[in-house]
Scaffold this motif. Structure first.
Motif, short mmCIF file in Angstrom:
data_model
loop_
_atom_site.label_atom_id
_atom_site.label_comp_id
_atom_site.label_asym_id
_atom_site.label_seq_id
_atom_site.Cartn_x
_atom_site.Cartn_y
_atom_site.Cartn_z
N SER A 198 41.76 43.37 35.56
CA SER A 198 41.54 44.64 34.72
C SER A 198 42.93 44.79 34.00
O SER A 198 43.00 45.14 32.97
CB SER A 198 41.05 45.76 35.41
OG SER A 198 39.88 45.42 36.05
N HIS A 199 43.85 44.89 34.75
CA HIS A 199 45.15 44.88 34.35
C HIS A 199 46.01 43.61 33.86
O HIS A 199 45.79 42.63 34.52
CB HIS A 199 46.06 45.49 35.43
CG HIS A 199 47.47 46.12 35.04
ND1 HIS A 199 48.41 45.31 34.87
CD2 HIS A 199 47.98 47.27 34.91
CE1 HIS A 199 49.61 46.14 34.50
NE2 HIS A 199 49.14 47.34 34.60
N ASP B 141 44.27 49.57 37.91
CA ASP B 141 42.98 48.61 38.07
C ASP B 141 43.33 47.33 38.24
O ASP B 141 43.89 46.58 37.56
CB ASP B 141 41.99 48.93 36.72
CG ASP B 141 41.49 50.24 36.53
OD1 ASP B 141 41.62 51.03 37.38
OD2 ASP B 141 41.25 50.44 35.41
N LYS C 187 37.63 43.48 38.57
CA LYS C 187 36.32 44.17 38.44
C LYS C 187 35.33 43.01 38.72
O LYS C 187 35.86 41.68 38.51
CB LYS C 187 36.15 44.13 36.75
CG LYS C 187 34.64 44.92 36.63
CD LYS C 187 34.55 45.14 35.01
CE LYS C 187 35.48 46.36 34.59
NZ LYS C 187 35.12 46.41 33.15
N VAL D 215 34.79 48.09 40.98
CA VAL D 215 36.40 47.89 40.32
C VAL D 215 37.25 48.10 41.59
O VAL D 215 36.97 49.40 42.01
CB VAL D 215 36.21 48.90 39.27
CG1 VAL D 215 37.78 48.62 38.68
CG2 VAL D 215 35.47 48.48 38.10
#
Length: 688
Positions: free
Chosen positions: A414-415, A471, A474, A496
């Motif tokens: 996610s990041h 984050d 996912k 997540v």
């Protein structure tokens, strides 16, 4: 045809003018290189008959081009059927075209494909989607479509069954756990552990009739060493299996000794079918030597030659001896892979597991373990022969409750600064993209309520000044529901993984028990494998020390882990294994089989049955229920599902209810031979 790669037959390159065909065994060939063959040129997978369906440079009469919308089936392209990628870069099932014209864009090809036409073909199946006629295979298109028609047609579902199953079954659940809830904002962390926990949906009590039906083939050793009480116990176990199968399930029985024979064809377990199967079981008689390969080849003929197919299929192989007809060399130098027919070996999403049961202390544990590993099955060890029925029960308890097939977990970062470094997935195939931004796991088939846990290690960057939460990953999952045969996608915010990023983290922050428990399980599994390797080379003291150190390490792990029920069960297993690698005599008799069964269980996170006499066993398990006289470990507490445990409980009640099988039989001394001669055995029997 598609460019790139080499033909596995002639080793010449594929290019625009030389078509590439991908077989079910995943080998690729020029079309003209498989003309007239009856085995795969690369791996010798058998074909039913030679063929001349492919022509090269020929000038056939071409059919008129058909509209694209009526020429394509729009089915899923996978490795369950042969595929061809054309010069115009379109991909088709081999069955979906013939001639030399692309059915999608009408482009002309230089090679010609002429698929045999079947006179009076059978009509398409009107049964529910999980039950279809035998799907075409790579080899079936190199011959005319002639079915043996030896398997009994499957049973159509009851009215409304699919809708009921869809309504009652919840979806597969995915959760994530981070090893720590927070990481300091200014700190970067490498190899930060995130646990992915997946659990299959249940089968509601009122929806059991809607479960996926099973095609089961049992492959039974009836060599001379099975004479007497062993074959009596086997017959009782098979009668139990027959009683537990439903009218939609089909059972085939293969027996083997010097040769193999199909005792009963794939037959629906209606009242008449069960009576027929029980008569077939009673006809079994022991004699001769042990040829496991012939037994599995006969089972392959049964399953590969099916005209109809139930949604779930599997094989249970039981043997008490060693195959001396097909194995060369000594010890670990033997090529055990030759015992597994090519069509049983795992390939892509296709799953036809062989669950192996090593019966008694004279079986070849390495061979049985290899067969299970190569097919995605499990290996179980039954030292206490009297409870062989329980091993069958646990196995079919799972097979009769499959709710998920072709499960695949996808992971995305996610990041922008997060990267996946490594996945600990045991026997399940995993793939991390080159840039670490995505990864995937092939999970395959799951029983109802069955769980899988995977450790994903990620690199976490330092956070920005205003970044309170990072984050990490996912997680999503796709699978096929076995009851409805519908594809399901699982995704959402619950899957997540995030970590808090405060300026400073308290020094007394507790790590995640879920993550620490899985770390301990993974390390223990690696130690079991290391101990087995040491014992094989005769380093028994070193093997025992490896397992003892892991037991001691539990006390130094995260606070509270030593008192965890799952870890306590694993600790008992390590203690038991330590006693069985301590010297060569014990290792050869039971230790090798115990360690291999434990490895089978833990690398697949699936319950295996290890039925021992329990001299070093605890008197109860950590979950409260009394341990049986024959100690069972290898994941029976951690991995056994409710359906599996219920079936084992039913088996025990049957044995204890006066079926004549409620005796603990232990061989104290003696020897036997496969032809049944020179047997001298002293036994003790105790009522259970």
């Amino acid at each position: 045809m598609a460019m790139g790669g080499q033909c596995d037959a002639c080793l010449a390159d594929f290019d625009l003018w030389h078509p590439a065909l991908t077989a079910e065994c995943l080998h690729k060939f020029h079309l003209h290189c498989v003309s007239g063959v009856n085995v795969c040129p690369a791996c010798n997978a058998p074909a039913a008959a030679p063929t001349t369906t492919f022509g090269f440079g020929s000038s056939p009469v071409m059919p008129p081009p058909q509209p694209a919308q009526t020429s394509l089936c729009h089915g899923i392209i996978d490795h369950s059927q042969s595929t061809v990628t054309s010069e115009c870069n379109h991909t088709f099932h081999l069955r979906c075209f013939s001639g030399s014209v692309c059915p999608f864009c009408n482009a002309r090809w230089r090679d010609t494909v002429a698929v045999s036409v079947v006179p009076n073909p059978s009509p398409p199946s009107t049964l529910f989607p999980g039950v279809t006629e035998r799907p075409p295979t790579f080899w079936s298109f190199l011959e005319s479509h002639v079915y043996d028609d030896d398997d009994e047609p499957v049973q159509p579902p009851a009215q409304g069954t699919i809708a009921q199953a869809a309504a009652n079954n919840r979806a597969l659940v995915i959760k994530t756990h981070c090893e720590l809830p927070a990481v300091p904002r200014s700190t970067a962390r490498d190899n930060f552990a995130v646990l992915i926990h997946a659990q299959a949906p249940s089968i509601a009590a009122e929806a059991t009739a809607a479960r996926a039906p099973l095609d089961l083939v049992t492959v039974l050793d009836v060599s001379g060493s099975m004479t007497g009480y062993k074959i009596t116990l086997l017959k009782r176990a098979m009668r139990f299996v027959i009683d537990k199968l439903g009218p939609g399930d089909r059972l085939g029985i293969v027996s083997f000794s010097d040769d193999a024979r199909q005792v009963i064809r794939l037959t629906r377990m209606s009242d008449d079918g069960k009576a027929s199967a029980k008569r077939a079981v009673e006809s079994l008689a022991a004699g001769g030597c042990t040829d496991i390969l012939k037994g599995l080849i006969e089972a392959a003929k049964v399953l590969d030659g099916r005209r109809y197919r139930n949604a779930v299929a599997s094989i249970i192989l039981l043997s008490d001896g060693q195959d001396t007809n097909n194995l060369n060399g000594w010890g670990t130098s033997k090529n055990y892979s030759v015992l597994t027919p090519p069509s049983f070996k795992r390939s892509g999403d296709r799953c036809l597991p062989v669950h192996t049961l090593g019966f008694g202390t004279d079986h070849d544990a390495a061979a049985m373990h290899t067969i299970a590993e190569e097919t995605g099955g499990t290996f179980s060890f039954i030292e206490n022969q009297a409870v062989v029925q329980d091993a069958f029960a646990q196995c079919i308890g799972g097979l009769l409750s499959v709710t998920v097939q072709e499960a695949r977990i996808s992971i995305t970062c996610s990041h922008p600064g997060v990267r996946v470094r490594l996945i600990r997935s045991g026997r399940y195939e995993s793939l991390v993209d080159a840039d670490g931004r995505a990864a995937s796991l092939d999970v395959g088939e799951l029983y109802a309520d069955e769980e899988r846990r995977f450790l994903v290690f990620v690199d976490v960057p330092a956070a920005g000044a205003e970044e309170d939460v990072t984050d990490l990953i996912k997680v999503s999952c796709t699978y096929r529901d076995t009851s409805s045969r519908q594809s399901v996608v699982v995704a959402g915010e619950v899957a997540v993984a995030v970590v808090q990023r405060p300026v400073k983290v308290a020094t007394n922050t507790e790590p995640s028990m879920e993550v620490e428990r899985e770390r301990f399980r993974v390390k223990a599994t690696e130690d079991i494998a290391a101990a087995q390797e040491a014992a094989e080379r005769g380093a028994h003291a070193a093997a025992k020390a490896i397992l003892d150190r892991r037991q001691e390490a539990l006390a130094r792990s995260a606070p509270g882990l030593a008192g965890d029920a799952r870890c306590a069960a694993l600790l008992s297993e390590l203690r038991e294994l330590s006693t069985r690698v301590a010297n060569r005599r014990v290792y050869e008799q039971t230790g090798r089989a115990c360690l291999l069964a434990g490895m089978s269980s833990h690398t697949q996170q699936r319950a295996t049955s290890v039925q021992l006499f329990g001299a070093a066993a605890p008197t109860s398990n950590p979950f409260g229920s009394p341990a049986p006289p024959s100690f069972s470990f290898g994941g029976s507490g951690a991995y056994a599902t409710p359906a599996m445990q219920s079936m084992v409980d039913s088996s025990r009640k049957t044995r204890e209810g006066g079926g004549g099988g409620s005796f603990l039989v232990r061989t104290e001394q003696g020897s036997s031979s496969d032809d049944g001669s020179n047997i001298s055995v002293a036994c003790t029997t105790t009522a259970l």
